[in-house]
Design a protein around this motif. Structure first.
Motif, PDB file in Angstrom:
ATOM      1  N   ARG A  79       0.852  -1.188   0.000  1.00 28.23           N
ATOM      2  CA  ARG A  79       0.000   0.000   0.000  1.00 28.23           C
ATOM      3  C   ARG A  79       0.887   1.237   0.000  1.00 28.23           C
ATOM      4  O   ARG A  79       1.815   1.339   0.793  1.00 28.23           O
ATOM      5  CB  ARG A  79      -0.907   0.009   1.223  1.00 28.23           C
ATOM      6  CG  ARG A  79      -1.931   1.106   1.205  1.00 28.23           C
ATOM      7  CD  ARG A  79      -2.986   0.885   2.286  1.00 28.23           C
ATOM      8  NE  ARG A  79      -4.085   1.796   2.084  1.00 28.23           N
ATOM      9  CZ  ARG A  79      -4.377   2.788   2.938  1.00 28.23           C
ATOM     10  NH1 ARG A  79      -3.670   2.942   4.037  1.00 28.23           N
ATOM     11  NH2 ARG A  79      -5.376   3.582   2.683  1.00 28.23           N
ATOM     12  N   ILE A  80       0.595   2.159  -0.900  1.00 30.44           N
ATOM     13  CA  ILE A  80       1.363   3.406  -0.991  1.00 30.44           C
ATOM     14  C   ILE A  80       0.536   4.531  -0.384  1.00 30.44           C
ATOM     15  O   ILE A  80      -0.599   4.768  -0.794  1.00 30.44           O
ATOM     16  CB  ILE A  80       1.706   3.731  -2.460  1.00 30.44           C
ATOM     17  CG1 ILE A  80       2.666   2.688  -3.005  1.00 30.44           C
ATOM     18  CG2 ILE A  80       2.291   5.137  -2.572  1.00 30.44           C
ATOM     19  CD1 ILE A  80       3.033   2.890  -4.452  1.00 30.44           C
ATOM     20  N   THR A  81       1.132   5.215   0.599  1.00 26.15           N
ATOM     21  CA  THR A  81       0.428   6.322   1.239  1.00 26.15           C
ATOM     22  C   THR A  81       1.193   7.643   1.141  1.00 26.15           C
ATOM     23  O   THR A  81       0.736   8.650   1.660  1.00 26.15           O
ATOM     24  CB  THR A  81       0.163   6.003   2.732  1.00 26.15           C
ATOM     25  OG1 THR A  81       1.415   5.775   3.385  1.00 26.15           O
ATOM     26  CG2 THR A  81      -0.740   4.794   2.881  1.00 26.15           C
ATOM     27  N   SER A  82       2.363   7.619   0.478  1.00 25.82           N
ATOM     28  CA  SER A  82       3.130   8.853   0.326  1.00 25.82           C
ATOM     29  C   SER A  82       4.000   8.776  -0.929  1.00 25.82           C
ATOM     30  O   SER A  82       4.246   7.694  -1.459  1.00 25.82           O
ATOM     31  CB  SER A  82       4.024   9.095   1.550  1.00 25.82           C
ATOM     32  OG  SER A  82       5.088   8.158   1.574  1.00 25.82           O
ATOM     33  N   ASN A  83       4.463   9.933  -1.357  1.00 18.72           N
ATOM     34  CA  ASN A  83       5.351   9.995  -2.515  1.00 18.72           C
ATOM     35  C   ASN A  83       6.666   9.266  -2.232  1.00 18.72           C
ATOM     36  O   ASN A  83       7.216   8.603  -3.107  1.00 18.72           O
ATOM     37  CB  ASN A  83       5.630  11.448  -2.889  1.00 18.72           C
ATOM     38  CG  ASN A  83       4.361  12.204  -3.192  1.00 18.72           C
ATOM     39  OD1 ASN A  83       3.455  11.668  -3.813  1.00 18.72           O
ATOM     40  ND2 ASN A  83       4.277  13.431  -2.739  1.00 18.72           N
ATOM     41  N   LYS A 142      -8.409   1.674  -5.596  1.00 19.13           N
ATOM     42  CA  LYS A 142      -8.894   2.814  -4.808  1.00 19.13           C
ATOM     43  C   LYS A 142      -8.332   2.848  -3.385  1.00 19.13           C
ATOM     44  O   LYS A 142      -8.233   3.901  -2.786  1.00 19.13           O
ATOM     45  CB  LYS A 142     -10.411   2.763  -4.736  1.00 19.13           C
ATOM     46  CG  LYS A 142     -11.255   3.850  -5.290  1.00 19.13           C
ATOM     47  CD  LYS A 142     -10.623   5.109  -5.665  1.00 19.13           C
ATOM     48  CE  LYS A 142     -11.634   6.075  -6.210  1.00 19.13           C
ATOM     49  NZ  LYS A 142     -11.029   7.220  -6.850  1.00 19.13           N
ATOM     50  N   GLY A 143      -7.938   1.699  -2.869  1.00 14.10           N
ATOM     51  CA  GLY A 143      -7.385   1.636  -1.526  1.00 14.10           C
ATOM     52  C   GLY A 143      -5.897   1.909  -1.475  1.00 14.10           C
ATOM     53  O   GLY A 143      -5.264   1.714  -0.438  1.00 14.10           O
ATOM     54  N   ASN A 144      -5.316   2.343  -2.574  1.00 10.71           N
ATOM     55  CA  ASN A 144      -3.876   2.619  -2.702  1.00 10.71           C
ATOM     56  C   ASN A 144      -3.026   1.353  -2.641  1.00 10.71           C
ATOM     57  O   ASN A 144      -1.830   1.425  -2.362  1.00 10.71           O
ATOM     58  CB  ASN A 144      -3.387   3.624  -1.663  1.00 10.71           C
ATOM     59  CG  ASN A 144      -3.882   5.024  -1.919  1.00 10.71           C
ATOM     60  OD1 ASN A 144      -4.728   5.249  -2.774  1.00 10.71           O
ATOM     61  ND2 ASN A 144      -3.362   5.978  -1.180  1.00 10.71           N
ATOM     62  N   GLU A 151       7.093   6.673  -0.247  1.00  8.01           N
ATOM     63  CA  GLU A 151       6.848   5.230  -0.342  1.00  8.01           C
ATOM     64  C   GLU A 151       6.789   4.777  -1.797  1.00  8.01           C
ATOM     65  O   GLU A 151       7.272   3.698  -2.133  1.00  8.01           O
ATOM     66  CB  GLU A 151       5.542   4.860   0.370  1.00  8.01           C
ATOM     67  CG  GLU A 151       5.627   4.910   1.866  1.00  8.01           C
ATOM     68  CD  GLU A 151       4.300   4.604   2.546  1.00  8.01           C
ATOM     69  OE1 GLU A 151       4.307   4.539   3.781  1.00  8.01           O
ATOM     70  OE2 GLU A 151       3.269   4.433   1.858  1.00  8.01           O
ATOM     71  N   GLN A 163      -6.072   4.240  -9.943  1.00 11.15           N
ATOM     72  CA  GLN A 163      -5.104   5.281  -9.621  1.00 11.15           C
ATOM     73  C   GLN A 163      -3.752   4.920 -10.234  1.00 11.15           C
ATOM     74  O   GLN A 163      -3.388   3.741 -10.266  1.00 11.15           O
ATOM     75  CB  GLN A 163      -4.962   5.441  -8.103  1.00 11.15           C
ATOM     76  CG  GLN A 163      -6.280   5.748  -7.437  1.00 11.15           C
ATOM     77  CD  GLN A 163      -6.131   6.017  -5.965  1.00 11.15           C
ATOM     78  OE1 GLN A 163      -6.405   7.109  -5.526  1.00 11.15           O
ATOM     79  NE2 GLN A 163      -5.698   5.042  -5.201  1.00 11.15           N
TER      80      GLN A 163
END
Length: 145
Positions: free
Chosen positions: A20-24, A53-55, A26, A89
C-alpha cells in the motif's frame, strides 16, 4: 468470409503480500526496488505504478525504454493497461540519467496530457515522479498538479 480476430486480455497475480502506498516517498522506495539500477544513469525508462482505490499496488508496468535523454510515453498504452487490470489510480515514473531532477517542458506536457486523459476515464493520476538512484522529484509535492 473471414472472421474478425478476437482480442484477449489477461494479467497474472501472485500471492505476495499487498503493498500500500500512502506517500510519494513510499512510491519512490517501491519503484527504486523494482528498477534496474545498473542502467538508471545510462538509459531513460518510463514505468507506471497501477493501484486500486485503496492505494494497494496492482502492479508496475514498463511503458518504455528510451535513449540517453528521452523515452516515448504513449498515453493510450498507459490507459489501456490501467483499464485492463482495473486500476483506478496511477503514478507515472521515469528517470533522468543526467541526474538532474528538474522536469523538462516535455515532462510537464505529458503530465498534463495524462492527467486530462485519466479524468475522462474516471482514473486518478496521483503523481509523476522523476527519479535518480538517490532522490526523486514529485509533481504532486511541488504542487504542479
Amino acid at each position: 468470409m473471414n472472421p474478425l480476430m478476437e482480442i484477449s486480455v489477461s494479467y497474472t497475480t501472485s500471492n505476495q503480500e499487498k503493498v500500500r502506498i500512502t506517500s510519494n516517498k513510499e512510491a519512490y522506495e517501491l519503484i527504486i526496488k523494482n528498477w534496474n539500477l545498473d542502467i538508471i544513469e545510462f538509459q531513460e525508462e518510463c514505468k507506471v505504478v497501477l493501484m486500486n482505490k485503496g492505494n494497494f499496488v496492482l502492479g508496475i508496468y514498463e511503458v518504455s525504454k528510451g535513449g540517453i535523454d528521452s523515452s516515448v510515453v504513449d498515453i493510450r498504452i498507459i490507459l489501456g493497461v490501467a483499464l485492463k487490470c482495473h486500476a483506478t489510480q496511477l503514478i507515472l515514473v521515469h528517470n533522468h540519467p543526467s541526474g538532474n531532477l528538474n522536469p523538462s517542458s516535455s515532462d510537464e506536457k505529458i503530465t498534463e496530457s495524462l492527467q486530462k486523459a485519466c479524468k475522462l476515464l474516471n482514473l486518478s493520476l496521483l503523481d509523476h515522479l522523476i527519479i535518480t538512484s538517490s532522490d526523486y522529484y514529485s509533481f504532486n509535492e511541488k504542487n504542479s498538479f
